[in-house]
Design a protein around this motif. Structure first.
Motif, PDB file in Angstrom:
ATOM      1  N   SER A   1      10.878  -2.624 -10.316  1.00  0.00           N
ATOM      2  CA  SER A   1      10.814  -3.665  -9.297  1.00  0.00           C
ATOM      3  C   SER A   1      11.144  -3.077  -7.937  1.00  0.00           C
ATOM      4  CB  SER A   1      11.796  -4.806  -9.609  1.00  0.00           C
ATOM      5  OG  SER A   1      13.130  -4.350  -9.557  1.00  0.00           O
ATOM      6  N   GLY A   2      10.567  -3.659  -6.894  1.00  0.00           N
ATOM      7  CA  GLY A   2      10.842  -3.208  -5.540  1.00  0.00           C
ATOM      8  C   GLY A   2      10.280  -1.819  -5.263  1.00  0.00           C
ATOM      9  N   PHE A   3      10.911  -1.127  -4.323  1.00  0.00           N
ATOM     10  CA  PHE A   3      10.464   0.194  -3.898  1.00  0.00           C
ATOM     11  C   PHE A   3      10.717   1.209  -5.009  1.00  0.00           C
ATOM     12  CE2 PHE A   3      11.401   4.002  -1.007  1.00  0.00           C
ATOM     13  CZ  PHE A   3      10.059   4.349  -0.902  1.00  0.00           C
ATOM     14  N   ARG A   4       9.678   1.929  -5.383  1.00  0.00           N
ATOM     15  CA  ARG A   4       9.792   2.888  -6.481  1.00  0.00           C
ATOM     16  C   ARG A   4      10.168   4.293  -6.015  1.00  0.00           C
ATOM     17  NH1 ARG A   4       4.172   1.218  -8.863  1.00  0.00           N
ATOM     18  NH2 ARG A   4       4.088   3.405  -9.465  1.00  0.00           N
ATOM     19  N   GLY A   5      10.442   4.444  -4.723  1.00  0.00           N
ATOM     20  CA  GLY A   5      11.003   5.695  -4.236  1.00  0.00           C
ATOM     21  C   GLY A   5      10.008   6.767  -3.856  1.00  0.00           C
ATOM     22  N   PHE A   6       8.736   6.437  -3.788  1.00  0.00           N
ATOM     23  CA  PHE A   6       7.756   7.453  -3.411  1.00  0.00           C
ATOM     24  C   PHE A   6       6.547   6.808  -2.757  1.00  0.00           C
ATOM     25  CE2 PHE A   6       5.973   6.020  -7.408  1.00  0.00           C
ATOM     26  CZ  PHE A   6       4.599   6.152  -7.248  1.00  0.00           C
ATOM     27  N   ALA A   7       5.755   7.648  -2.112  1.00  0.00           N
ATOM     28  CA  ALA A   7       4.471   7.219  -1.558  1.00  0.00           C
ATOM     29  C   ALA A   7       3.511   8.396  -1.616  1.00  0.00           C
ATOM     30  CB  ALA A   7       4.627   6.734  -0.117  1.00  0.00           C
ATOM     31  N   LEU A   8       2.250   8.095  -1.791  1.00  0.00           N
ATOM     32  CA  LEU A   8       1.211   9.108  -1.673  1.00  0.00           C
ATOM     33  C   LEU A   8       0.700   9.089  -0.240  1.00  0.00           C
ATOM     34  CD1 LEU A   8      -0.947   8.551  -4.891  1.00  0.00           C
ATOM     35  CD2 LEU A   8       0.629  10.443  -4.437  1.00  0.00           C
TER      36      LEU A   8
ATOM     37  N   THR B   1       1.625   1.227  -6.250  1.00  0.00           N
ATOM     38  CA  THR B   1       1.819   2.496  -5.560  1.00  0.00           C
ATOM     39  C   THR B   1       1.509   2.342  -4.076  1.00  0.00           C
ATOM     40  OG1 THR B   1       1.295   3.782  -7.539  1.00  0.00           O
ATOM     41  CG2 THR B   1       1.051   4.907  -5.426  1.00  0.00           C
ATOM     42  N   ILE B   2       2.369   2.921  -3.246  1.00  0.00           N
ATOM     43  CA  ILE B   2       2.183   2.875  -1.796  1.00  0.00           C
ATOM     44  C   ILE B   2       1.389   4.102  -1.363  1.00  0.00           C
ATOM     45  CG2 ILE B   2       3.393   2.995   0.410  1.00  0.00           C
ATOM     46  CD1 ILE B   2       5.696   1.447  -0.973  1.00  0.00           C
ATOM     47  N   VAL B   3       0.365   3.866  -0.541  1.00  0.00           N
ATOM     48  CA  VAL B   3      -0.506   4.950  -0.067  1.00  0.00           C
ATOM     49  C   VAL B   3      -0.533   4.931   1.461  1.00  0.00           C
ATOM     50  CG1 VAL B   3      -2.794   5.995  -0.158  1.00  0.00           C
ATOM     51  CG2 VAL B   3      -1.942   4.716  -2.139  1.00  0.00           C
ATOM     52  N   LYS B   4      -0.088   6.014   2.048  1.00  0.00           N
ATOM     53  CA  LYS B   4      -0.128   6.186   3.500  1.00  0.00           C
ATOM     54  C   LYS B   4      -1.358   7.018   3.847  1.00  0.00           C
ATOM     55  CE  LYS B   4       2.661   8.073   7.315  1.00  0.00           C
ATOM     56  NZ  LYS B   4       3.965   8.721   7.650  1.00  0.00           N
ATOM     57  N   ILE B   5      -2.138   6.562   4.810  1.00  0.00           N
ATOM     58  CA  ILE B   5      -3.365   7.267   5.202  1.00  0.00           C
ATOM     59  C   ILE B   5      -3.263   7.557   6.690  1.00  0.00           C
ATOM     60  CG2 ILE B   5      -5.886   7.176   5.236  1.00  0.00           C
ATOM     61  CD1 ILE B   5      -5.700   5.015   3.040  1.00  0.00           C
ATOM     62  N   ALA B   6      -3.293   8.828   7.073  1.00  0.00           N
ATOM     63  CA  ALA B   6      -2.969   9.163   8.454  1.00  0.00           C
ATOM     64  C   ALA B   6      -3.659  10.437   8.921  1.00  0.00           C
ATOM     65  CB  ALA B   6      -1.459   9.312   8.603  1.00  0.00           C
ATOM     66  N   THR B   7      -3.664  10.626  10.238  1.00  0.00           N
ATOM     67  CA  THR B   7      -4.159  11.844  10.866  1.00  0.00           C
ATOM     68  C   THR B   7      -3.315  12.125  12.099  1.00  0.00           C
ATOM     69  OG1 THR B   7      -6.056  12.937  11.902  1.00  0.00           O
ATOM     70  CG2 THR B   7      -5.848  10.566  12.262  1.00  0.00           C
ATOM     71  N   SER B   8      -3.186  13.396  12.447  1.00  0.00           N
ATOM     72  CA  SER B   8      -2.494  13.755  13.690  1.00  0.00           C
ATOM     73  C   SER B   8      -3.442  13.745  14.878  1.00  0.00           C
ATOM     74  CB  SER B   8      -1.846  15.140  13.550  1.00  0.00           C
ATOM     75  OG  SER B   8      -2.838  16.120  13.282  1.00  0.00           O
ATOM     76  N   ALA B   9      -4.745  13.643  14.607  1.00  0.00           N
ATOM     77  CA  ALA B   9      -5.738  13.633  15.683  1.00  0.00           C
ATOM     78  C   ALA B   9      -5.756  12.271  16.374  1.00  0.00           C
ATOM     79  CB  ALA B   9      -7.118  13.954  15.128  1.00  0.00           C
TER      80      ALA B   9
END
Length: 207
Positions: free
Chosen positions: A42-49, A94-102
């Motif tokens: 339950s709640g935050f599982r402590g990780f993200a992709l 599952t939490i998925v972060k999608i990002a770029t530095s550009a």
């Protein structure tokens, strides 16, 4: 253990999760495996992709693909000081972060991504860094007790450590959570658990 080969996410609905991740990562992704599990969580599982793309247009395309496949928005894609990105939550949680530095697009927009990073939220970054260093992982970048990224070979999942509360804040959720992480890290020479009860199992490329 000297590298993280594959991230195995444990899910309650294996066919649904297979459809989602095949859409987002492509079929038979070398980065991610799925395994059926009914362990309570339950709640935050402590990780993200984290999927690291080359330009903002690719971030938007990946976010759209994730939402079309059943994900929900935790943080809409937006500009920031470091680049551009957003956060979604897969149907399995599952939490998925999608990002770029550009900051700008420099080529045709695709759903390609350059790297996959597993972000672990831990209570003590320095102690966990030492735990992994003693087991053969090489530190690539380190910012004191806030963030550590381990070196990885091309085409492998990168492993990084955040403070648990800092990671939860970064992805837009409460840090509270209990039960199983529903995550297995494949790549250890022999099975083990780290200081925050993240489970490692033997991987095909472990030495």
């Amino acid at each position: 253990m000297n590298s993280l080969d594959t991230v195995i996410v444990e899910v309650a609905d294996l066919p649904a999760a297979t459809r989602f991740y095949s859409t987002l990562l492509g079929p038979d992704s070398p980065y991610l495996g799925l395994r059926a599990s009914g362990d309570p969580t339950s709640g935050f599982r402590g990780f993200a992709l984290s999927l690291v793309a080359s330009q903002p247009g690719n971030v938007d395309a990946l976010v759209t693909a994730a939402l079309d496949a059943g994900a929900t928005v935790l943080k809409p894609a937006s500009k920031s000081l470091w680049g551009y990105g957003g956060v979604v939550q897969a149907p399995d949680g599952t939490i998925v972060k999608i990002a770029t530095s550009a900051k700008k697009d420099t080529g045709p927009v695709t759903r390609d991504f350059d790297d996959v990073v597993l972000l672990l939220g831990v209570e003590d970054v320095k102690a966990t860094k030492q735990f992994y260093a003693e087991r053969g992982l090489s530190v690539g970048r380190s910012f004191g007790g806030k963030y550590v990224e381990f070196a990885s070979a091309p085409g492998r999942v990168k492993l990084a450590l955040y403070k648990r509360r800092a990671l939860a804040k970064d992805v837009g959720v409460s840090a509270e959570g209990s039960g199983s992480h529903r995550l297995v890290l494949s790549g250890a020479a022999s099975p083990c658990r780290d200081l925050d009860e993240f489970v490692w199992e033997a991987g095909a490329n472990a030495r």
